[in-house]
Enzyme design. Structure first.
Site, PDB file in Angstrom:
ATOM      1  N   ILE A  93      20.097  82.560  70.113  1.00 13.66           N
ATOM      2  CA  ILE A  93      19.440  81.901  71.250  1.00 13.66           C
ATOM      3  C   ILE A  93      19.842  80.436  71.317  1.00 13.66           C
ATOM      4  CG2 ILE A  93      17.259  81.407  72.391  1.00 13.66           C
ATOM      5  CD1 ILE A  93      16.024  83.757  70.894  1.00 13.66           C
ATOM      6  N   ALA A 108      15.679  76.631  65.022  1.00 15.59           N
ATOM      7  CA  ALA A 108      16.067  77.029  63.665  1.00 15.59           C
ATOM      8  C   ALA A 108      14.966  77.846  62.994  1.00 15.59           C
ATOM      9  CB  ALA A 108      16.387  75.789  62.832  1.00 15.59           C
ATOM     10  N   LEU A 126      18.582  95.361  67.447  1.00 19.52           N
ATOM     11  CA  LEU A 126      18.737  96.701  68.012  1.00 19.52           C
ATOM     12  C   LEU A 126      19.935  96.848  68.945  1.00 19.52           C
ATOM     13  CD1 LEU A 126      17.534  99.582  68.424  1.00 19.52           C
ATOM     14  CD2 LEU A 126      16.279  98.627  70.366  1.00 19.52           C
ATOM     15  N   ILE A 158      17.330 105.204  64.665  1.00 22.43           N
ATOM     16  CA  ILE A 158      16.103 104.948  65.417  1.00 22.43           C
ATOM     17  C   ILE A 158      14.927 105.045  64.460  1.00 22.43           C
ATOM     18  CG2 ILE A 158      14.668 105.670  67.347  1.00 22.43           C
ATOM     19  CD1 ILE A 158      17.446 104.830  68.202  1.00 22.43           C
ATOM     20  N   TYR A 159      14.167 103.950  64.341  1.00 24.77           N
ATOM     21  CA  TYR A 159      12.998 103.967  63.467  1.00 24.77           C
ATOM     22  C   TYR A 159      11.917 104.906  64.017  1.00 24.77           C
ATOM     23  CZ  TYR A 159      14.464  99.802  60.801  1.00 24.77           C
ATOM     24  OH  TYR A 159      15.118  98.905  59.983  1.00 24.77           O
ATOM     25  N   LYS A 190       6.112  82.501  61.390  1.00 28.99           N
ATOM     26  CA  LYS A 190       6.197  81.851  62.707  1.00 28.99           C
ATOM     27  C   LYS A 190       4.811  81.428  63.185  1.00 28.99           C
ATOM     28  CE  LYS A 190       9.174  81.190  65.132  1.00 28.99           C
ATOM     29  NZ  LYS A 190      10.031  79.972  65.278  1.00 28.99           N
ATOM     30  N   THR A 212       7.679  83.139  69.008  1.00 32.06           N
ATOM     31  CA  THR A 212       7.835  84.555  69.324  1.00 32.06           C
ATOM     32  C   THR A 212       6.508  85.192  69.719  1.00 32.06           C
ATOM     33  OG1 THR A 212       8.369  86.705  68.300  1.00 32.06           O
ATOM     34  CG2 THR A 212       7.561  84.998  66.845  1.00 32.06           C
ATOM     35  N   ASP A 213       6.584  86.292  70.466  1.00 32.52           N
ATOM     36  CA  ASP A 213       5.374  87.043  70.796  1.00 32.52           C
ATOM     37  C   ASP A 213       4.826  87.815  69.600  1.00 32.52           C
ATOM     38  OD1 ASP A 213       7.356  88.999  70.632  1.00 32.52           O
ATOM     39  OD2 ASP A 213       6.968  89.861  72.604  1.00 32.52           O
ATOM     40  N   GLU A 214       5.623  87.933  68.530  1.00 35.87           N
ATOM     41  CA  GLU A 214       5.177  88.728  67.378  1.00 35.87           C
ATOM     42  C   GLU A 214       3.988  88.107  66.658  1.00 35.87           C
ATOM     43  OE1 GLU A 214       8.051  90.653  64.929  1.00 35.87           O
ATOM     44  OE2 GLU A 214       9.652  90.395  66.407  1.00 35.87           O
ATOM     45  N   TYR A 263       7.732  87.817  58.632  1.00 40.18           N
ATOM     46  CA  TYR A 263       8.377  87.006  59.668  1.00 40.18           C
ATOM     47  C   TYR A 263       7.347  86.439  60.640  1.00 40.18           C
ATOM     48  CZ  TYR A 263      10.403  86.097  64.247  1.00 40.18           C
ATOM     49  OH  TYR A 263      10.705  85.533  65.457  1.00 40.18           O
TER      50      TYR A 263
END
Length: 355
Positions: A11, A80, A198, A214-215, A162, A132-134, A158
């Protein structure tokens, strides 16, 4: 002059290229060039005086202080980060170091620099944190999409790292007055994405005749955002966002992972047909990863309402552009698929028997 961290990654590199095309304003680009940072992403800027590349770690306070003193940026755009969930499961310490300690170090360096500025430069300064949306956790099938006021519920090392960095950014604004902006984006895709994620992984594996893993059942849902649209959103938030505010950036494209893979298969069947038949024959179901969030969805109405931003690409146009880019840049993919990359893929998918 603006300071960009992580500007050789996926990005970040897209943003630097987009920024220079759109504004022409010079960039100081700091990147540690870990596995996902790649100077080839910036090859078109070789010899361009508007782009100053510095190899360095955002945990290095002395380096950051020197860069602020020398270049006197009017803004920071902080990309970063370690960003791959699977890698965070295998080695969470690196994520805490980069995403938490690195963000803290950058905030402190920025605070020291900003505090010494005279008006009007002090009032005009901005520090934009890209997240992130996570951090919001996982949604049920009928839950409303993530809005900016949703409580944080990170479920992976992760996303937890964040979330911690987001909280630090908020605290440095409320405690010290640092003029910050935060963006929380959905899944990005597009040129220069490292092929552990992915979409580029499926393209690279299909072209090599390798399995397309595919998980689980493949029905984990994500919102997909073309990276060029994300870059435009960041430019707009930096230009007109309200200090201290968070803006969710999404593509309005909720799709299960399995649908993404079938779309890629159809495009590859069209563009580079295989004599052995459809690439769909390579789809393989593997054991799900631990704590795999079921659904993410972004409510991006605030950024549209307040700043007038909306994605320009549909998923259909964006994914076609993406596949075309990877087909035209196979040498780039080959270069990043080093021995270390192959070792990581073997490690991550080892023991994930089909089923």
């Amino acid at each position: 002059m603006i300071l960009v961290t992580g500007g050789a990654g996926f990005i970040g590199a897209n943003f630097v290229l987009d920024w220079l095309r759109a504004t022409g304003e010079p960039v100081v680009n700091v990147d540690a060039l870990t596995y996902a940072g790649n100077r080839e992403n910036l090859a078109s800027l070789e010899g361009d005086a508007r782009h100053v590349f510095v190899r360095g770690d955002i945990c290095d306070r002395d380096l950051l202080d020197r860069l602020f003193a020398e270049h006197k940026p009017r803004a920071i755009v902080h990309f970063a980060a370690e960003s791959h969930v699977d890698r965070s499961i295998h080695g969470p310490g690196t994520f805490v170091q980069t995403n938490v300690i690195g963000t803290f170090t950058l905030l402190e360096a920025a605070r020291g620099y900003w505090s010494g500025l005279a008006e009007p430069d002090k009032g005009a300064f901005r520090s934009l944190h890209v997240s992130t949306d996570e951090v919001y956790g996982s949604l049920g099938a009928t839950d409303p999409a993530f809005a900016e006021n949703r409580a944080y519920e990170p479920n992976s090392p992760y996303s937890a790292s964040k979330a911690a960095s987001d909280h630090l950014v908020r605290a440095w604004h409320h405690t010290y007055g640092l003029p910050v902006l935060t963006t929380n984006c959905s899944n990005n895709y597009g040129p220069y994405q490292f092929p552990e994620k992915l979409i580029p992984l499926m393209i690279a594996n299909a072209l090599a005749g390798k399995p397309l893993p595919i998980y689980g059942d493949g029905m984990n849902v994500r919102d997909w955002l073309y990276v060029g649209d994300h870059c435009a959103a960041i430019r707009r938030v930096l230009q007109a966002g309200r200090v201290g505010e968070t803006y969710n950036v999404g593509g309005w494209n909720e799709k299960p992972n399995l649908d993404i893979v079938h779309t890629l298969v159809a495009l590859l069947d069209e563009m580079v047909p295989d004599s052995q038949g459809s690439y769909a024959r390579l789809i393989t179901y593997v054991k799900d990863r631990p704590g795999h969030d079921r659904r993410y969805a972004i409510d991006a109405r605030k950024i549209e309402r307040e700043l007038g931003w909306r994605p320009a690409e549909t998923f259909e146009t964006g994914i076609r552009r993406t596949v075309q880019w990877y087909l035209a840049n196979r040498e780039w993919t080959a270069h990043v698929q080093s021995g270390a990359y192959r070792e990581w893929i073997d490690r991550n998918y080892a023991g994930r028997a089909a089923g």
